[in-house]
Structures are given as C-alpha cells and as structure tokens.
Design a protein around this motif. Structure first.
Motif, PDB file in Angstrom:
ATOM      1  N   ALA A  13      14.085  16.682  -2.732  1.00  0.00           N
ATOM      2  CA  ALA A  13      15.121  17.315  -3.467  1.00  0.00           C
ATOM      3  C   ALA A  13      16.332  16.537  -3.771  1.00  0.00           C
ATOM      4  CB  ALA A  13      15.212  18.790  -3.160  1.00  0.00           C
ATOM      5  N   LYS A  14      16.710  15.988  -2.563  1.00  0.00           N
ATOM      6  CA  LYS A  14      18.068  15.222  -2.668  1.00  0.00           C
ATOM      7  C   LYS A  14      17.831  13.976  -3.546  1.00  0.00           C
ATOM      8  CE  LYS A  14      20.316  14.014   1.093  1.00  0.00           C
ATOM      9  NZ  LYS A  14      20.904  13.883   2.520  1.00  0.00           N
ATOM     10  N   LEU A  15      16.606  13.065  -3.444  1.00  0.00           N
ATOM     11  CA  LEU A  15      16.636  11.938  -4.154  1.00  0.00           C
ATOM     12  C   LEU A  15      16.421  12.307  -5.649  1.00  0.00           C
ATOM     13  CD1 LEU A  15      16.300   8.713  -3.784  1.00  0.00           C
ATOM     14  CD2 LEU A  15      14.045   9.242  -4.389  1.00  0.00           C
ATOM     15  N   ALA A  53       0.784  -1.407   0.050  1.00  0.00           N
ATOM     16  CA  ALA A  53       0.042   0.057  -0.134  1.00  0.00           C
ATOM     17  C   ALA A  53       0.723   1.104   0.032  1.00  0.00           C
ATOM     18  CB  ALA A  53      -0.904   0.065   1.184  1.00  0.00           C
ATOM     19  N   TRP A  54       1.837   1.082   0.864  1.00  0.00           N
ATOM     20  CA  TRP A  54       2.642   2.379   0.843  1.00  0.00           C
ATOM     21  C   TRP A  54       3.194   2.559  -0.604  1.00  0.00           C
ATOM     22  CZ3 TRP A  54       1.816   6.107   4.144  1.00  0.00           C
ATOM     23  CH2 TRP A  54       1.590   5.959   5.277  1.00  0.00           C
ATOM     24  N   GLY A  55       4.026   1.334  -0.785  1.00  0.00           N
ATOM     25  CA  GLY A  55       4.617   1.493  -2.336  1.00  0.00           C
ATOM     26  C   GLY A  55       3.506   1.920  -3.553  1.00  0.00           C
ATOM     27  N   HIS A  56       2.533   1.585  -3.257  1.00  0.00           N
ATOM     28  CA  HIS A  56       1.376   1.938  -4.319  1.00  0.00           C
ATOM     29  C   HIS A  56       0.904   3.514  -4.511  1.00  0.00           C
ATOM     30  CE1 HIS A  56      -1.850   1.460  -7.109  1.00  0.00           C
ATOM     31  NE2 HIS A  56      -2.804   2.079  -6.099  1.00  0.00           N
ATOM     32  N   THR A  57       1.038   4.097  -3.068  1.00  0.00           N
ATOM     33  CA  THR A  57       0.992   5.442  -3.063  1.00  0.00           C
ATOM     34  C   THR A  57       2.071   6.295  -4.011  1.00  0.00           C
ATOM     35  OG1 THR A  57       1.483   5.879  -1.048  1.00  0.00           O
ATOM     36  CG2 THR A  57      -0.839   5.538  -1.157  1.00  0.00           C
ATOM     37  N   GLN A  58       3.217   5.674  -3.783  1.00  0.00           N
ATOM     38  CA  GLN A  58       4.388   6.274  -4.253  1.00  0.00           C
ATOM     39  C   GLN A  58       4.541   6.154  -5.703  1.00  0.00           C
ATOM     40  OE1 GLN A  58       7.948   4.967  -2.136  1.00  0.00           O
ATOM     41  NE2 GLN A  58       6.491   4.534  -0.384  1.00  0.00           N
ATOM     42  N   LEU A  70       7.468  13.442  -4.503  1.00  0.00           N
ATOM     43  CA  LEU A  70       6.213  13.117  -3.699  1.00  0.00           C
ATOM     44  C   LEU A  70       6.480  11.747  -3.129  1.00  0.00           C
ATOM     45  CD1 LEU A  70       3.607  13.748  -2.275  1.00  0.00           C
ATOM     46  CD2 LEU A  70       2.385  13.259  -4.519  1.00  0.00           C
ATOM     47  N   ALA A  71       6.930  10.914  -4.058  1.00  0.00           N
ATOM     48  CA  ALA A  71       7.119   9.442  -3.680  1.00  0.00           C
ATOM     49  C   ALA A  71       8.134   9.344  -2.346  1.00  0.00           C
ATOM     50  CB  ALA A  71       7.561   8.669  -4.808  1.00  0.00           C
ATOM     51  N   ARG A  72       9.056  10.098  -2.648  1.00  0.00           N
ATOM     52  CA  ARG A  72      10.221  10.124  -1.568  1.00  0.00           C
ATOM     53  C   ARG A  72       9.636  10.585  -0.209  1.00  0.00           C
ATOM     54  NH1 ARG A  72      14.712   6.930  -0.347  1.00  0.00           N
ATOM     55  NH2 ARG A  72      16.430   8.198   0.776  1.00  0.00           N
ATOM     56  N   ARG A  73       8.756  11.855  -0.454  1.00  0.00           N
ATOM     57  CA  ARG A  73       8.340  12.396   0.891  1.00  0.00           C
ATOM     58  C   ARG A  73       7.617  11.163   1.554  1.00  0.00           C
ATOM     59  NH1 ARG A  73       7.865  16.429  -2.754  1.00  0.00           N
ATOM     60  NH2 ARG A  73       8.528  18.541  -2.374  1.00  0.00           N
ATOM     61  N   ILE A  74       6.687  10.492   0.812  1.00  0.00           N
ATOM     62  CA  ILE A  74       5.663   9.335   1.532  1.00  0.00           C
ATOM     63  C   ILE A  74       6.932   8.423   2.052  1.00  0.00           C
ATOM     64  CG2 ILE A  74       4.055   7.584   1.028  1.00  0.00           C
ATOM     65  CD1 ILE A  74       3.315   9.448  -1.585  1.00  0.00           C
ATOM     66  N   ALA A  75       7.554   8.064   1.256  1.00  0.00           N
ATOM     67  CA  ALA A  75       8.295   6.672   1.500  1.00  0.00           C
ATOM     68  C   ALA A  75       9.301   7.221   2.887  1.00  0.00           C
ATOM     69  CB  ALA A  75       9.403   6.428   0.429  1.00  0.00           C
ATOM     70  N   ASP A  93      13.487  10.403 -23.717  1.00  0.00           N
ATOM     71  CA  ASP A  93      13.591  11.311 -24.840  1.00  0.00           C
ATOM     72  C   ASP A  93      12.661  12.541 -24.907  1.00  0.00           C
ATOM     73  OD1 ASP A  93      15.580   9.223 -25.541  1.00  0.00           O
ATOM     74  OD2 ASP A  93      13.878   8.057 -26.300  1.00  0.00           O
ATOM     75  N   SER A  94      11.942  12.681 -24.040  1.00  0.00           N
ATOM     76  CA  SER A  94      10.772  13.600 -24.054  1.00  0.00           C
ATOM     77  C   SER A  94      11.271  15.048 -23.595  1.00  0.00           C
ATOM     78  CB  SER A  94       9.547  13.345 -22.969  1.00  0.00           C
ATOM     79  OG  SER A  94       9.810  13.454 -21.815  1.00  0.00           O
ATOM     80  N   GLY A  95      12.384  15.217 -22.954  1.00  0.00           N
ATOM     81  CA  GLY A  95      12.740  16.356 -22.473  1.00  0.00           C
ATOM     82  C   GLY A  95      12.122  16.746 -21.076  1.00  0.00           C
ATOM     83  N   ASP A  96      11.120  15.910 -20.682  1.00  0.00           N
ATOM     84  CA  ASP A  96      10.440  16.059 -19.268  1.00  0.00           C
ATOM     85  C   ASP A  96      11.322  14.994 -18.313  1.00  0.00           C
ATOM     86  OD1 ASP A  96       8.649  17.980 -19.968  1.00  0.00           O
ATOM     87  OD2 ASP A  96       7.054  16.644 -20.161  1.00  0.00           O
ATOM     88  N   THR A  97      10.977  15.446 -17.039  1.00  0.00           N
ATOM     89  CA  THR A  97      11.239  14.233 -16.092  1.00  0.00           C
ATOM     90  C   THR A  97      10.194  14.545 -15.033  1.00  0.00           C
ATOM     91  OG1 THR A  97      12.934  15.845 -14.961  1.00  0.00           O
ATOM     92  CG2 THR A  97      13.757  14.282 -16.245  1.00  0.00           C
ATOM     93  N   PRO A  98       9.763  13.367 -14.328  1.00  0.00           N
ATOM     94  CA  PRO A  98       8.569  13.295 -13.348  1.00  0.00           C
ATOM     95  C   PRO A  98       9.354  13.755 -12.092  1.00  0.00           C
ATOM     96  CG  PRO A  98       9.073  11.131 -14.005  1.00  0.00           C
ATOM     97  CD  PRO A  98      10.090  11.869 -14.877  1.00  0.00           C
ATOM     98  N   GLU A  99       9.792  14.872 -12.021  1.00  0.00           N
ATOM     99  CA  GLU A  99      10.572  15.242 -10.835  1.00  0.00           C
ATOM    100  C   GLU A  99       9.669  15.246  -9.587  1.00  0.00           C
ATOM    101  OE1 GLU A  99      12.973  18.815 -11.069  1.00  0.00           O
ATOM    102  OE2 GLU A  99      14.345  17.814 -12.680  1.00  0.00           O
TER     103      GLU A  99
END
Ligand SMILES: CC(=O)SCCNC(=O)CCNC(=O)[C@H](O)C(C)(C)COP(=O)(O)OP(=O)(O)OC[C@H]1O[C@@H](n2cnc3c(N)ncnc32)[C@H](O)[C@@H]1OP(=O)(O)O
Ligand SMILES: N[C@@H](CCO)C(=O)O
Length: 385
Positions: free
Chosen positions: A278-280, A199-204, A232-237, A221-227
C-alpha cells in the motif's frame, strides 16, 4: 570513450521542479538516444545538489538511488516530494558526504517517476508516453547522468556511490566512463543481472502487466491504475529485500489480530507485506516500476566490453565493493566477482539481519564506509566556485 549523442547537444536550465526546495534543479536536452537506438525528444532531467563545487571541480560526488528511491537523498518530505530522504544523515556539514568540503549530486533516473522523463511524462504529441516510452538500460541512466556532469562542469567525479540499482549505476560509471570516475563505492549490487534476479523481476512484471488496469502500459489517460499489480509486485520484491531469518524472527507465526490464521485470519507477516504494498502504490508509478525493473534485468557492465577482468582490471581509479552478509537477492558472491576482477581492494561487508535492504537500514555502517572512501579520495583542497 563512449560518444553520447546528447552530450554534444545543448542543455538548457529549466525552472526548478520544486519551488520549495532550493537543492532541486532541472535541465532539458533536445534529444537523447538510448542504448538501443531509440529517441527521447525533450528529455527533462531532474537532480538535487548539496554543497559547492570547487574551482577545480574536483570535489564532486554522485549518489545513486535504488529502484524506488530518488534524488532526495536527505531531507524532509515536502511539496512535490512524497518521501523523506532515504539515507538520512549521509549528506551535510560534518556528515560522511561533508558539504563543508564536497559537492554532492543525485540524479533522478530516466524512466523513473520523480521528474526525469519516464513513461508517465507527456510525449511530444501531448499524451503520456506510456507503452511508447523506450526501453532504457542502466547504461542509459549513466549517460543521462553524464549530461548532468557536463552541465555542471564536472569532468571527473571524486566518487560515485550507490546501493542495489544505484550500485549498478556506480559500477556502470566505471565501465562507461572510467576516466571520469575517480572512485566508485558499489554496495549490495552486482556487475550483471543474474537469472535469479531476472526471474524475481519477471514475476513482478507479470503481476503488473496482468492487472486489467495496466492497459498495456497506457493506463495514464484511462482513469484506471494497476494498483493491484503494483502492490503484488512490491510484496514479491519486498520479500526478496529482507532475509528469511529477519521475517521469521520478527513475525514468526503471529496472527495479525485475534482472528487466528487457522480460522481464516491473517498472519502478521501478511499484513506487513500488504502495508509495504500500500505504501509503494501511494508513491510510485507502475510504468516506471516496469521500465526500471527491465533496466535492472539487462544490467551487465561487461556488455560489448570483454570480460569483467578486462573492464575492472584496466580501471585506474579506486573501486570499493560492499556486500550485505544476509542479502539473498544480491548475494555477497556477486560482490566477490567484482573484488576478484579488480584485485586491489578487499570485499567490505555490512553485517545485518535485514537482507538486501540492509544497505538502506544499517546507517552507522554505511556512514563509516562512506566516510572512509571519501577520506581516501579527498582532493587536496582549494577554493569554491
Ligand atoms: C523513509 C522512507 O520511507 S524513504 C522512501 C523512499 N524510499 C526509498 O528510497 C526506497 C528505499 N526505502 C525503503 O525501501 C524502505 O524505506 C526501507 C527498506 C529503508 C525501510 O523500510 P520500512 O518500511 O521503513 O521499515 P520496515 O520494514 O520496518 O517497515 C515498517 C513499516 O511496516 C509497518 N508494519 C510492521 N509490522 C506490520 C504489520 N504486522 N502489519 C502492518 N504493518 C506493519 C510499520 O507500522 C511501519 O509502517 P510505516 O512505514 O507506515 O511507519
Ligand atoms: N527497498 C529498496 C530495494 C531496492 O534495492 C527500494 O525500494 O528501492
């Protein structure tokens, strides 16, 4: 014994992945077949070594990293290596993993982002694997490590040890290759993922996959990153990695600045989580985070093997299990299940206010436990290769 397709194909030595680090190595495997039957052609495996293998190859110790760790267990950051070692002092002359007598190996997990092939790697068609990268499991991670063992001429590890996801791999070595695992030290981990962990992993995962920059996993290759999603995943984790008591004691309700929370300012604990995020984001790939989180969610050392008493009861090596007393993500009760199924060693406990991350923070306790298990499994001695 499990037959791994890749173990019977020829591995070849590749140029060192980091010219500045003589301990960094790489091998290539023409084809690797995952547990679910998918193929990874031209698998690259990167790993680090310390010390020398004995002529009898009986002094080899495998150190397993956690979710966002890597094979750089000790040593400074440097070219190609964004972080210093995560278990400082554990390996070296006279250290718990003593390089005067032992040969220490650490392998970057398949699916990760530290050199071993993962979603960010270039696929045979010249594009990043992205969403096409196969789902991998803890069992796959161990099978990749078995290829490294074969390559180095190690039939049987003196010891396999690790915490969290690294502990999953250590216990999976016992399940997959009991005859090749002289001893296992499983720290802050579990024989199987629990619904709570999934469950915790799923929210991440949802946090990352909901980020428009994710592009279904094909953002490379899109020029984007899901930062934002990865942050948010790292904050939860990270919240699950620390104990409530620590957060309460350390931050209380302190404001981060003179701008009080009641007036719209930030709590210090919010700023702390933002900093961890931010660090991750600066050092880790979102595709790898997703792949490895899924791998942990499907971890089960008993899959297709009977129950835990079957798996651990028939293991004739040494199994030592260590829990962190304040761990709310991998609670000590999960460690107890392994202790009960093995039935020959008591549970060891790390006392820490830090929660799950205690396995990375309580260096003195980890060092003492590691030194003990090394002493209890030490080979009689011989010459080095
Ligand atoms: C040493 C390394 O970083 S190893 C990197 C490789 N990473 C891994 O292998 C994964 C395993 N390692 C980890 O997860 C972590 O490094 C841990 C758990 C071992 C230790 O976590 P840390 O972040 O070092 O410790 P801690 O939780 O005390 O946080 C300290 C950081 O929070 C910052 N911080 C503390 N309070 C606040 C606040 N109120 N607002 C903003 N930042 C804050 C500190 O300034 C410090 O920042 P820095 O790390 O940039 O110097
Ligand atoms: N802090 C650890 C926790 C996972 O066990 C990591 O980032 O890998």
């Amino acid at each position: 014994m499990t037959v791994v397709q890749s173990r019977i194909t020829q591995q070849r030595t590749l140029p060192t992945p980091d010219g500045a680090n003589p301990r960094a190595h790489a091998i290539g495997v023409p084809a690797f077949v995952t547990e679910s039957g998918e193929h990874i052609p031209d698998l690259v495996i990167t790993y680090q070594t310390w010390g020398r293998l004995s002529a009898a190859a009986d002094n080899a110790i495998l150190v397993e990293h956690a979710l966002t760790g890597d094979a750089h267990v000790v040593g400074p950051a440097g070219p190609g290596q964004p972080t210093p070692g995560w278990w400082p002092g554990i390996i070296g002359p006279g250290a718990p993993l003593d390089t005067d007598t032992g040969f220490v190996v650490a392998v970057n997990a398949v699916g990760g982002c530290r050199g071993t092939t993962g979603p960010h790697s270039v696929a045979p068609d010249g594009r990043a694997w992205g969403s096409r990268f196969p789902r991998t499991t803890i069992r796959d991670q161990v099978n990749v490590e078995a290829i490294v063992a074969d390559h180095l001429g190690i039939d049987r590890w003196q010891l396999v040890l690790g915490g969290s996801m690294g502990g999953m791999r250590a216990i999976e070595w016992v399940g997959s290759y009991p005859e090749r695992t002289g001893a296992a030290l499983v720290i802050a981990s579990t024989p199987w993922a629990t619904a709570d962990q999934v469950a915790w992993g799923h929210t991440q995962l949802v946090a990352i996959e909901s980020d428009p920059g994710w592009h279904g996993g094909d953002y490379y290759d899109s020029g984007d990153t899901p930062e934002a999603g990865l942050g948010l995943a790292r904050r939860i984790a990270h919240t699950t990695y620390r104990s409530a008591a620590e957060l309460n004691d350390r931050f209380g309700l302190a404001p981060q600045t003179a701008h009080r929370p009641v007036d719209g300012g930030q709590f210090a604990v919010q700023s702390y989580l933002d900093h961890q995020a931010a660090k991750l984001v600066r050092r880790f790939d979102a595709g790898s985070y997703v792949n490895l989180t899924r791998a942990m969610a499907t971890h089960d050392v008993t899959r297709d093997r009977g129950d835990l008493a079957d798996v651990l009861g028939r293991y004739d090596g040494l199994l030592r299990v260590v829990a962190v007393d304040s761990d709310r993500l991998f609670p000590p009760a999960l460690s107890e299940t392994m202790v009960a199924a093995y039935g020959r060693e008591p549970l060891l406990t790390i006392a820490s206010e830090h929660g799950h991350d205690g396995f990375l923070i309580e260096h003195d306790q980890i060092a003492a436990i590691t030194a003990d298990v090394v002493a209890d499994t030490r080979p009689l001695g011989g010459t080095f290769r």
